[in-house]
Design a protein around this motif. Sequence first.
Motif, PDB file in Angstrom:
ATOM      1  N   TYR A  40     -44.962 -15.369  -3.674  1.00 10.93           N
ATOM      2  CA  TYR A  40     -44.748 -16.599  -2.913  1.00 10.93           C
ATOM      3  C   TYR A  40     -45.204 -16.408  -1.468  1.00 10.93           C
ATOM      4  O   TYR A  40     -44.925 -15.380  -0.856  1.00 10.93           O
ATOM      5  CB  TYR A  40     -43.267 -16.971  -2.875  1.00 10.93           C
ATOM      6  CG  TYR A  40     -42.656 -17.315  -4.205  1.00 10.93           C
ATOM      7  CD1 TYR A  40     -42.006 -16.347  -4.970  1.00 10.93           C
ATOM      8  CD2 TYR A  40     -42.708 -18.612  -4.701  1.00 10.93           C
ATOM      9  CE1 TYR A  40     -41.431 -16.662  -6.191  1.00 10.93           C
ATOM     10  CE2 TYR A  40     -42.134 -18.944  -5.922  1.00 10.93           C
ATOM     11  CZ  TYR A  40     -41.499 -17.961  -6.661  1.00 10.93           C
ATOM     12  OH  TYR A  40     -40.942 -18.282  -7.870  1.00 10.93           O
ATOM     13  N   TRP A  42     -32.738  -9.292   1.204  1.00 10.24           N
ATOM     14  CA  TRP A  42     -32.170 -10.351   0.367  1.00 10.24           C
ATOM     15  C   TRP A  42     -30.999  -9.804  -0.431  1.00 10.24           C
ATOM     16  O   TRP A  42     -31.009  -8.644  -0.849  1.00 10.24           O
ATOM     17  CB  TRP A  42     -33.214 -10.873  -0.620  1.00 10.24           C
ATOM     18  CG  TRP A  42     -34.395 -11.536   0.014  1.00 10.24           C
ATOM     19  CD1 TRP A  42     -35.329 -10.964   0.849  1.00 10.24           C
ATOM     20  CD2 TRP A  42     -34.779 -12.896  -0.130  1.00 10.24           C
ATOM     21  NE1 TRP A  42     -36.264 -11.895   1.225  1.00 10.24           N
ATOM     22  CE2 TRP A  42     -35.957 -13.086   0.635  1.00 10.24           C
ATOM     23  CE3 TRP A  42     -34.266 -13.985  -0.843  1.00 10.24           C
ATOM     24  CZ2 TRP A  42     -36.614 -14.319   0.717  1.00 10.24           C
ATOM     25  CZ3 TRP A  42     -34.917 -15.201  -0.768  1.00 10.24           C
ATOM     26  CH2 TRP A  42     -36.074 -15.376   0.002  1.00 10.24           C
ATOM     27  N   GLY A  43     -30.005 -10.645  -0.676  1.00 13.92           N
ATOM     28  CA  GLY A  43     -28.958 -10.292  -1.607  1.00 13.92           C
ATOM     29  C   GLY A  43     -29.423 -10.514  -3.038  1.00 13.92           C
ATOM     30  O   GLY A  43     -30.545 -10.976  -3.284  1.00 13.92           O
ATOM     31  N   LYS A  44     -28.556 -10.192  -3.981  1.00 12.85           N
ATOM     32  CA  LYS A  44     -28.906 -10.337  -5.402  1.00 12.85           C
ATOM     33  C   LYS A  44     -28.695 -11.765  -5.910  1.00 12.85           C
ATOM     34  O   LYS A  44     -29.170 -12.108  -6.990  1.00 12.85           O
ATOM     35  CB  LYS A  44     -28.094  -9.369  -6.241  1.00 12.85           C
ATOM     36  CG  LYS A  44     -28.416  -7.893  -5.948  1.00 12.85           C
ATOM     37  CD  LYS A  44     -27.656  -6.979  -6.899  1.00 12.85           C
ATOM     38  CE  LYS A  44     -27.869  -5.522  -6.523  1.00 12.85           C
ATOM     39  NZ  LYS A  44     -29.289  -5.137  -6.558  1.00 12.85           N
ATOM     40  N   MET A  86     -37.804 -13.333   6.051  1.00 10.60           N
ATOM     41  CA  MET A  86     -36.596 -12.676   5.586  1.00 10.60           C
ATOM     42  C   MET A  86     -36.917 -11.288   5.051  1.00 10.60           C
ATOM     43  O   MET A  86     -37.680 -11.159   4.094  1.00 10.60           O
ATOM     44  CB  MET A  86     -35.944 -13.526   4.493  1.00 10.60           C
ATOM     45  CG  MET A  86     -35.341 -14.835   4.991  1.00 10.60           C
ATOM     46  SD  MET A  86     -36.537 -16.081   5.539  1.00 10.60           S
ATOM     47  CE  MET A  86     -37.006 -16.789   3.967  1.00 10.60           C
ATOM     48  N   ASP A  87     -36.320 -10.254   5.662  1.00 10.56           N
ATOM     49  CA  ASP A  87     -36.683  -8.899   5.276  1.00 10.56           C
ATOM     50  C   ASP A  87     -35.690  -8.230   4.333  1.00 10.56           C
ATOM     51  O   ASP A  87     -35.991  -7.176   3.759  1.00 10.56           O
ATOM     52  CB  ASP A  87     -36.934  -8.015   6.509  1.00 10.56           C
ATOM     53  CG  ASP A  87     -35.688  -7.828   7.374  1.00 10.56           C
ATOM     54  OD1 ASP A  87     -35.735  -6.965   8.272  1.00 10.56           O
ATOM     55  OD2 ASP A  87     -34.691  -8.540   7.156  1.00 10.56           O
ATOM     56  N   TRP A 143     -36.118 -23.046   0.430  1.00 10.92           N
ATOM     57  CA  TRP A 143     -35.283 -22.798   1.587  1.00 10.92           C
ATOM     58  C   TRP A 143     -34.202 -23.862   1.696  1.00 10.92           C
ATOM     59  O   TRP A 143     -34.469 -25.054   1.501  1.00 10.92           O
ATOM     60  CB  TRP A 143     -36.134 -22.784   2.860  1.00 10.92           C
ATOM     61  CG  TRP A 143     -35.313 -22.732   4.093  1.00 10.92           C
ATOM     62  CD1 TRP A 143     -34.635 -21.663   4.587  1.00 10.92           C
ATOM     63  CD2 TRP A 143     -35.068 -23.809   4.996  1.00 10.92           C
ATOM     64  NE1 TRP A 143     -33.971 -22.023   5.741  1.00 10.92           N
ATOM     65  CE2 TRP A 143     -34.213 -23.328   6.017  1.00 10.92           C
ATOM     66  CE3 TRP A 143     -35.458 -25.142   5.044  1.00 10.92           C
ATOM     67  CZ2 TRP A 143     -33.780 -24.114   7.055  1.00 10.92           C
ATOM     68  CZ3 TRP A 143     -35.017 -25.942   6.085  1.00 10.92           C
ATOM     69  CH2 TRP A 143     -34.183 -25.424   7.088  1.00 10.92           C
ATOM     70  N   LEU A 181     -39.825  -8.801   0.558  1.00 13.06           N
ATOM     71  CA  LEU A 181     -40.836  -9.062   1.585  1.00 13.06           C
ATOM     72  C   LEU A 181     -41.991  -8.078   1.446  1.00 13.06           C
ATOM     73  O   LEU A 181     -41.786  -6.865   1.388  1.00 13.06           O
ATOM     74  CB  LEU A 181     -40.206  -8.934   2.974  1.00 13.06           C
ATOM     75  CG  LEU A 181     -41.163  -9.091   4.165  1.00 13.06           C
ATOM     76  CD1 LEU A 181     -41.686 -10.528   4.260  1.00 13.06           C
ATOM     77  CD2 LEU A 181     -40.449  -8.702   5.467  1.00 13.06           C
ATOM     78  N   GLN A 205     -32.981 -20.972  -5.923  1.00  7.31           N
ATOM     79  CA  GLN A 205     -34.001 -20.983  -6.959  1.00  7.31           C
ATOM     80  C   GLN A 205     -33.414 -21.612  -8.217  1.00  7.31           C
ATOM     81  O   GLN A 205     -32.539 -21.021  -8.871  1.00  7.31           O
ATOM     82  CB  GLN A 205     -34.490 -19.563  -7.253  1.00  7.31           C
ATOM     83  CG  GLN A 205     -35.667 -19.481  -8.191  1.00  7.31           C
ATOM     84  CD  GLN A 205     -36.275 -18.088  -8.215  1.00  7.31           C
ATOM     85  OE1 GLN A 205     -35.593 -17.079  -8.094  1.00  7.31           O
ATOM     86  NE2 GLN A 205     -37.602 -18.027  -8.345  1.00  7.31           N
ATOM     87  N   TYR A 264     -43.977 -12.819  -0.337  1.00  7.25           N
ATOM     88  CA  TYR A 264     -42.901 -12.143  -1.053  1.00  7.25           C
ATOM     89  C   TYR A 264     -43.321 -11.906  -2.496  1.00  7.25           C
ATOM     90  O   TYR A 264     -44.098 -12.666  -3.063  1.00  7.25           O
ATOM     91  CB  TYR A 264     -41.621 -12.990  -1.054  1.00  7.25           C
ATOM     92  CG  TYR A 264     -41.116 -13.332   0.329  1.00  7.25           C
ATOM     93  CD1 TYR A 264     -41.612 -14.444   1.004  1.00  7.25           C
ATOM     94  CD2 TYR A 264     -40.160 -12.552   0.955  1.00  7.25           C
ATOM     95  CE1 TYR A 264     -41.166 -14.756   2.282  1.00  7.25           C
ATOM     96  CE2 TYR A 264     -39.709 -12.857   2.231  1.00  7.25           C
ATOM     97  CZ  TYR A 264     -40.223 -13.952   2.881  1.00  7.25           C
ATOM     98  OH  TYR A 264     -39.780 -14.258   4.145  1.00  7.25           O
ATOM     99  N   TYR A 303     -29.520 -17.335  -2.833  1.00  6.17           N
ATOM    100  CA  TYR A 303     -29.718 -16.046  -2.187  1.00  6.17           C
ATOM    101  C   TYR A 303     -29.383 -16.151  -0.705  1.00  6.17           C
ATOM    102  O   TYR A 303     -29.793 -17.105  -0.022  1.00  6.17           O
ATOM    103  CB  TYR A 303     -31.165 -15.597  -2.299  1.00  6.17           C
ATOM    104  CG  TYR A 303     -31.661 -15.294  -3.690  1.00  6.17           C
ATOM    105  CD1 TYR A 303     -32.456 -16.205  -4.368  1.00  6.17           C
ATOM    106  CD2 TYR A 303     -31.333 -14.100  -4.323  1.00  6.17           C
ATOM    107  CE1 TYR A 303     -32.928 -15.928  -5.645  1.00  6.17           C
ATOM    108  CE2 TYR A 303     -31.801 -13.811  -5.597  1.00  6.17           C
ATOM    109  CZ  TYR A 303     -32.596 -14.738  -6.250  1.00  6.17           C
ATOM    110  OH  TYR A 303     -33.059 -14.446  -7.515  1.00  6.17           O
ATOM    111  N   VAL A 314     -31.471 -19.334   0.611  1.00  8.44           N
ATOM    112  CA  VAL A 314     -32.615 -19.765  -0.190  1.00  8.44           C
ATOM    113  C   VAL A 314     -32.114 -19.916  -1.626  1.00  8.44           C
ATOM    114  O   VAL A 314     -31.332 -19.090  -2.094  1.00  8.44           O
ATOM    115  CB  VAL A 314     -33.765 -18.741  -0.127  1.00  8.44           C
ATOM    116  CG1 VAL A 314     -34.900 -19.145  -1.063  1.00  8.44           C
ATOM    117  CG2 VAL A 314     -34.275 -18.595   1.310  1.00  8.44           C
ATOM    118  N   GLY A 346     -39.444 -22.253  -8.497  1.00 10.27           N
ATOM    119  CA  GLY A 346     -39.757 -21.420  -7.349  1.00 10.27           C
ATOM    120  C   GLY A 346     -38.638 -21.375  -6.328  1.00 10.27           C
ATOM    121  O   GLY A 346     -37.544 -21.894  -6.541  1.00 10.27           O
ATOM    122  N   LEU A 347     -38.939 -20.747  -5.211  1.00 14.83           N
ATOM    123  CA  LEU A 347     -37.964 -20.598  -4.138  1.00 14.83           C
ATOM    124  C   LEU A 347     -37.922 -21.844  -3.271  1.00 14.83           C
ATOM    125  O   LEU A 347     -38.959 -22.433  -2.973  1.00 14.83           O
ATOM    126  CB  LEU A 347     -38.336 -19.383  -3.270  1.00 14.83           C
ATOM    127  CG  LEU A 347     -38.438 -18.054  -3.993  1.00 14.83           C
ATOM    128  CD1 LEU A 347     -38.983 -16.984  -3.054  1.00 14.83           C
ATOM    129  CD2 LEU A 347     -37.078 -17.637  -4.550  1.00 14.83           C
TER     130      LEU A 347
END
Lengths: 108, 120
Positions: free
Chosen positions: A88, B110-112, B107-108, B47, A47, B39, A37, B95, B37, B44-45
């Motif tokens: 990432y 994502w929300g804001k 995940m293709d 899950w 993505l 942050q 990502y 998110y 997810v 970083g991200l």
Amino acid sequence: EIVLTQSPGTLSLSPGERATLSCRASQSVSSSYLAWYQQKPGQAPRLLIYGASSRATGIPDRFSGSGSGTDFTLTISRLEPEDFAVYYCQQYGSSLWTFGQGTQVEIK
Amino acid sequence: EVQLLESGGGLVQPGGSLRLSCAASGFTFSSYAMTWVRQAPGKGLEWVSAISGSGGSTYYADSVKGRFTISRDNSKNTLFLQMNSLRAEDTAVYYCAKDAGWWSYYMDVWGKGTTVTVFS
């Protein structure tokens, strides 16, 4: 839990240069379950790559992914100004999803 | 157009609760697994949780297991995250993200994001 370690932490490059980002897993990861990502400041992640090497819809072909087992690579062949961001890697295994800590690609 | 819109974030004291929502549109919601997810500021991200399209299977990160509950209402195209016993370390942007399939494990869309701040 599989731990993903990304290197380097920061990559300082100029537009037009090639960027090579590494993602190493603590255990073998199925290539089907490895994704990359891109995230820009103040934005949600986007993505880029799934299945280790397949580009997501609308992603330019200067982005490519490769690797298997425990070593995966994201390559940006020629950096464009809009490519400077944090990247990432992410994997799935044993009912857990994990992300690497990220690599920041910054303008040199 | 596929869209995800989170809401419900805010300020809460340690030990408190919040319920996040994610309104989905532009796709057949019940056909896709969904994920939360987060942050933390400057980090970083991470899950948090995932749920199958039917809602029958749910998964949690160890850091939130027993405190957070993921659920969905397919009749309203909405995903939820009930967060109880909140801690300072839960402070983050949360998110909502759509799995690429029934279970593709990435995940293709994502929300804001919605911001949760736990402070004393």
